[in-house]
Design a protein around this motif. Structure first.
Motif, PDB file in Angstrom:
ATOM      1  N   GLU A 190       0.824  -1.207   0.000  1.00  0.00           N
ATOM      2  CA  GLU A 190       0.000   0.000   0.000  1.00  0.00           C
ATOM      3  C   GLU A 190       0.860   1.260   0.000  1.00  0.00           C
ATOM      4  O   GLU A 190       1.780   1.394   0.806  1.00  0.00           O
ATOM      5  N   ALA A 191       0.540   2.173  -0.910  1.00  0.00           N
ATOM      6  CA  ALA A 191       1.134   3.512  -0.972  1.00  0.00           C
ATOM      7  C   ALA A 191       2.656   3.501  -1.072  1.00  0.00           C
ATOM      8  O   ALA A 191       3.311   4.480  -0.736  1.00  0.00           O
ATOM      9  N   GLY A 192       3.210   2.389  -1.529  1.00  0.00           N
ATOM     10  CA  GLY A 192       4.664   2.316  -1.690  1.00  0.00           C
ATOM     11  C   GLY A 192       5.435   2.217  -0.390  1.00  0.00           C
ATOM     12  O   GLY A 192       6.650   2.391  -0.376  1.00  0.00           O
ATOM     13  N   ILE A 193       4.748   1.925   0.716  1.00  0.00           N
ATOM     14  CA  ILE A 193       5.433   1.789   2.012  1.00  0.00           C
ATOM     15  C   ILE A 193       6.273   0.519   1.991  1.00  0.00           C
ATOM     16  O   ILE A 193       5.791  -0.553   1.655  1.00  0.00           O
ATOM     17  N   ASP A 194       7.559   0.642   2.371  1.00  0.00           N
ATOM     18  CA  ASP A 194       8.482  -0.491   2.325  1.00  0.00           C
ATOM     19  C   ASP A 194       8.676  -1.050   3.729  1.00  0.00           C
ATOM     20  O   ASP A 194       9.143  -0.362   4.631  1.00  0.00           O
ATOM     21  N   LEU A 195       8.333  -2.334   3.902  1.00  0.00           N
ATOM     22  CA  LEU A 195       8.471  -2.986   5.193  1.00  0.00           C
ATOM     23  C   LEU A 195       9.783  -3.747   5.342  1.00  0.00           C
ATOM     24  O   LEU A 195      10.121  -4.189   6.434  1.00  0.00           O
ATOM     25  N   SER A 196      10.536  -3.903   4.262  1.00  0.00           N
ATOM     26  CA  SER A 196      11.613  -4.896   4.271  1.00  0.00           C
ATOM     27  C   SER A 196      13.020  -4.335   4.432  1.00  0.00           C
ATOM     28  O   SER A 196      13.957  -5.098   4.601  1.00  0.00           O
ATOM     29  N   ASN A 197      13.225  -3.047   4.373  1.00  0.00           N
ATOM     30  CA  ASN A 197      14.585  -2.513   4.453  1.00  0.00           C
ATOM     31  C   ASN A 197      14.714  -1.436   5.519  1.00  0.00           C
ATOM     32  O   ASN A 197      15.451  -0.470   5.361  1.00  0.00           O
ATOM     33  N   ALA A 198      13.985  -1.629   6.611  1.00  0.00           N
ATOM     34  CA  ALA A 198      14.033  -0.685   7.720  1.00  0.00           C
ATOM     35  C   ALA A 198      14.203  -1.469   9.024  1.00  0.00           C
ATOM     36  O   ALA A 198      13.749  -2.612   9.125  1.00  0.00           O
ATOM     37  N   PRO A 199      14.831  -0.876  10.028  1.00  0.00           N
ATOM     38  CA  PRO A 199      15.108  -1.608  11.271  1.00  0.00           C
ATOM     39  C   PRO A 199      13.887  -1.768  12.157  1.00  0.00           C
ATOM     40  O   PRO A 199      12.966  -0.943  12.148  1.00  0.00           O
ATOM     41  N   GLY A 200      13.880  -2.865  12.951  1.00  0.00           N
ATOM     42  CA  GLY A 200      12.851  -3.079  13.951  1.00  0.00           C
ATOM     43  C   GLY A 200      11.461  -3.075  13.370  1.00  0.00           C
ATOM     44  O   GLY A 200      11.178  -3.702  12.344  1.00  0.00           O
ATOM     45  N   SER A 201      10.573  -2.360  14.035  1.00  0.00           N
ATOM     46  CA  SER A 201       9.179  -2.284  13.582  1.00  0.00           C
ATOM     47  C   SER A 201       8.937  -1.050  12.722  1.00  0.00           C
ATOM     48  O   SER A 201       7.798  -0.636  12.525  1.00  0.00           O
ATOM     49  N   CYS A 202      10.017  -0.479  12.193  1.00  0.00           N
ATOM     50  CA  CYS A 202       9.879   0.703  11.334  1.00  0.00           C
ATOM     51  C   CYS A 202       9.606   0.304   9.885  1.00  0.00           C
ATOM     52  O   CYS A 202       9.993  -0.771   9.439  1.00  0.00           O
ATOM     53  N   VAL A 203       8.952   1.195   9.169  1.00  0.00           N
ATOM     54  CA  VAL A 203       8.785   1.075   7.726  1.00  0.00           C
ATOM     55  C   VAL A 203       9.198   2.406   7.109  1.00  0.00           C
ATOM     56  O   VAL A 203       9.254   3.428   7.788  1.00  0.00           O
ATOM     57  N   SER A 204       9.513   2.382   5.831  1.00  0.00           N
ATOM     58  CA  SER A 204       9.875   3.637   5.161  1.00  0.00           C
ATOM     59  C   SER A 204       8.776   4.039   4.186  1.00  0.00           C
ATOM     60  O   SER A 204       8.241   3.204   3.447  1.00  0.00           O
ATOM     61  N   LEU A 205       8.442   5.316   4.220  1.00  0.00           N
ATOM     62  CA  LEU A 205       7.475   5.878   3.283  1.00  0.00           C
ATOM     63  C   LEU A 205       8.183   6.202   1.974  1.00  0.00           C
ATOM     64  O   LEU A 205       9.415   6.129   1.887  1.00  0.00           O
ATOM     65  N   LEU A 206       7.437   6.575   0.958  1.00  0.00           N
ATOM     66  CA  LEU A 206       8.066   7.012  -0.287  1.00  0.00           C
ATOM     67  C   LEU A 206       8.909   8.264  -0.031  1.00  0.00           C
ATOM     68  O   LEU A 206       8.608   9.042   0.887  1.00  0.00           O
ATOM     69  N   PRO A 207       9.951   8.482  -0.829  1.00  0.00           N
ATOM     70  CA  PRO A 207      10.785   9.673  -0.613  1.00  0.00           C
ATOM     71  C   PRO A 207      10.014  10.965  -0.846  1.00  0.00           C
ATOM     72  O   PRO A 207       9.061  11.013  -1.626  1.00  0.00           O
ATOM     73  N   GLU A 208      10.458  11.996  -0.180  1.00  0.00           N
ATOM     74  CA  GLU A 208       9.873  13.313  -0.361  1.00  0.00           C
ATOM     75  C   GLU A 208      10.513  13.985  -1.567  1.00  0.00           C
ATOM     76  O   GLU A 208      11.736  14.079  -1.674  1.00  0.00           O
ATOM     77  N   ASN A 209       9.692  14.423  -2.501  1.00  0.00           N
ATOM     78  CA  ASN A 209      10.127  15.143  -3.706  1.00  0.00           C
ATOM     79  C   ASN A 209      11.273  14.434  -4.439  1.00  0.00           C
ATOM     80  O   ASN A 209      12.389  14.961  -4.545  1.00  0.00           O
ATOM     81  N   PRO A 210      11.033  13.228  -4.964  1.00  0.00           N
ATOM     82  CA  PRO A 210      12.091  12.491  -5.655  1.00  0.00           C
ATOM     83  C   PRO A 210      12.654  13.214  -6.880  1.00  0.00           C
ATOM     84  O   PRO A 210      13.829  13.038  -7.212  1.00  0.00           O
ATOM     85  N   GLU A 211      11.836  14.037  -7.536  1.00  0.00           N
ATOM     86  CA  GLU A 211      12.347  14.788  -8.689  1.00  0.00           C
ATOM     87  C   GLU A 211      13.453  15.749  -8.252  1.00  0.00           C
ATOM     88  O   GLU A 211      14.508  15.845  -8.897  1.00  0.00           O
ATOM     89  N   LYS A 212      13.235  16.439  -7.149  1.00  0.00           N
ATOM     90  CA  LYS A 212      14.251  17.365  -6.622  1.00  0.00           C
ATOM     91  C   LYS A 212      15.509  16.613  -6.232  1.00  0.00           C
ATOM     92  O   LYS A 212      16.633  17.051  -6.523  1.00  0.00           O
ATOM     93  N   VAL A 213      15.348  15.462  -5.587  1.00  0.00           N
ATOM     94  CA  VAL A 213      16.505  14.647  -5.188  1.00  0.00           C
ATOM     95  C   VAL A 213      17.299  14.224  -6.422  1.00  0.00           C
ATOM     96  O   VAL A 213      18.534  14.298  -6.445  1.00  0.00           O
ATOM     97  N   ALA A 214      16.598  13.780  -7.469  1.00  0.00           N
ATOM     98  CA  ALA A 214      17.266  13.345  -8.699  1.00  0.00           C
ATOM     99  C   ALA A 214      18.070  14.483  -9.320  1.00  0.00           C
ATOM    100  O   ALA A 214      19.204  14.298  -9.773  1.00  0.00           O
ATOM    101  N   LYS A 215      17.498  15.680  -9.327  1.00  0.00           N
ATOM    102  CA  LYS A 215      18.200  16.843  -9.885  1.00  0.00           C
ATOM    103  C   LYS A 215      19.433  17.190  -9.054  1.00  0.00           C
ATOM    104  O   LYS A 215      20.489  17.542  -9.610  1.00  0.00           O
ATOM    105  N   GLU A 216      19.328  17.089  -7.744  1.00  0.00           N
ATOM    106  CA  GLU A 216      20.463  17.396  -6.872  1.00  0.00           C
ATOM    107  C   GLU A 216      21.588  16.388  -7.060  1.00  0.00           C
ATOM    108  O   GLU A 216      22.768  16.758  -7.074  1.00  0.00           O
ATOM    109  N   ILE A 217      21.235  15.120  -7.220  1.00  0.00           N
ATOM    110  CA  ILE A 217      22.254  14.083  -7.432  1.00  0.00           C
ATOM    111  C   ILE A 217      22.955  14.299  -8.763  1.00  0.00           C
ATOM    112  O   ILE A 217      24.187  14.197  -8.865  1.00  0.00           O
ATOM    113  N   LYS A 218      22.191  14.627  -9.798  1.00  0.00           N
ATOM    114  CA  LYS A 218      22.804  14.906 -11.104  1.00  0.00           C
ATOM    115  C   LYS A 218      23.794  16.061 -10.991  1.00  0.00           C
ATOM    116  O   LYS A 218      24.911  16.006 -11.530  1.00  0.00           O
TER     117      LYS A 218
END
Length: 287
Positions: free
Chosen positions: A135-163
């Motif tokens: 659901e909603a791209g929430i990732d349960l498999s690559n986070a510690p303990g009982s944590c999950v990771s949500l989708l990244p915030e503003n991935p387009e901006k991140v991609a531009k910064e990495i470039k």
């Protein structure tokens, strides 16, 4: 980089493309992405694509939620047990021909899934919580303990910064393994975000419509420039093909135990850091 140089660089061939993995340790919360950026800067040349999985970006942004802090509501309990496990696991899933692996996983949903559904309900609403899994791209498999990771915030901006940090004429693409579908020439996804040209935030209704449409593979979430949906999907799927070949792939909560040897709620950052991660690949057109 000449063909002679490539002899010393780990790579595979996928059709007309060379795929060069970027291998790292576990990228931790609030850590920068230099484990990806620095080798990419060294290995990439103009015209290459850098395709990055969404989870390391999310974790680096500390987009983590501790599901143990959520108490399942009656709605969350119903959606987990009656709706997802039984109705989708035993009736609608087989009827609509969803993946056998997904059906198996739905039939053995752990108790913790109820708290997970509550997280989805509170953060994304019923439209996404109705989806039986992923659901909603929430990732349960690559986070510690009982944590999950949500989708990244503003991935387009991140991609531009990495470039910009890499400083070459390349394209950076951040992707999610959740599907993009196509029907009548139009692309759509249940995920809350996607690149221009893919209708996003369709939630369960996009997933349901998707079962009656063509599955186009992984979803491009953000890109450093405007590219066609077709090109974005092609690069996303080449990257996903490489990930599927890895023994350390942890696509679902059920694969965590086999890779790390620990239960999902006992995963530590140290355990995650004990294996080699491949959060990104460089994709280069063969000359």
């Amino acid at each position: 980089m000449t063909s002679e140089d490539m002899k010393n660089v780990k790579h595979v061939i996928n059709g007309d493309y060379i795929v060069i993995p970027i291998e790292t340790g576990y990228i931790k919360p609030n850590e920068d992405l230099n484990q990806i950026i620095l080798p990419a800067k060294e290995l990439m040349k103009d015209g290459d694509y850098l395709v990055i999985a969404e989870t390391p970006v999310s974790v680096s942004q500390n987009r983590l939620v501790d599901e143990s802090e959520y108490t399942p509501s009656p709605t969350a309990k119903f959606l987990t047990t009656v709706w997802s496990k039984y109705l989708w696991g035993y009736a609608l899933g087989p009827l609509l021909g969803i993946k056998k692996r997904t059906i198996r996983n739905l039939r053995k949903l752990p108790e913790e899934t109820k708290a997970h559904k509550e997280v989805v309900l509170q953060l994304y609403g019923l439209k996404h919580a109705l989806k039986p899994a992923s659901e909603a791209g929430i990732d349960l498999s690559n986070a510690p303990g009982s944590c999950v990771s949500l989708l990244p915030e503003n991935p387009e901006k991140v991609a531009k910064e990495i470039k910009k940090e890499i400083g070459k004429d390349i394209i950076v693409l951040i992707i999610d393994t959740d599907a993009t579908y196509m029907k009548n020439g139009k692309y759509f996804t249940g995920l809350p975000i996607a690149i221009d040209g893919i209708e996003s935030d369709k939630g369960f209704f996009g997933y349901l419509k998707g079962q009656l449409s063509e599955n186009m593979g992984s979803t491009p979430l953000g890109c450093s420039e405007k590219i066609s949906v077709e090109k974005g999907l092609k690069m996303a799927n080449i990257a996903e093909d490489y990930q599927k070949s890895l023994s350390t792939e942890m696509k679902t909560i059920h694969s965590v135990k086999s890779v790390l040897g620990t239960e999902i709620d006992e995963v530590t950052i140290e355990a995650l850091d004990s294996i080699t991660h491949t959060p990104a690949v460089i994709i280069r057109k063969k000359q």
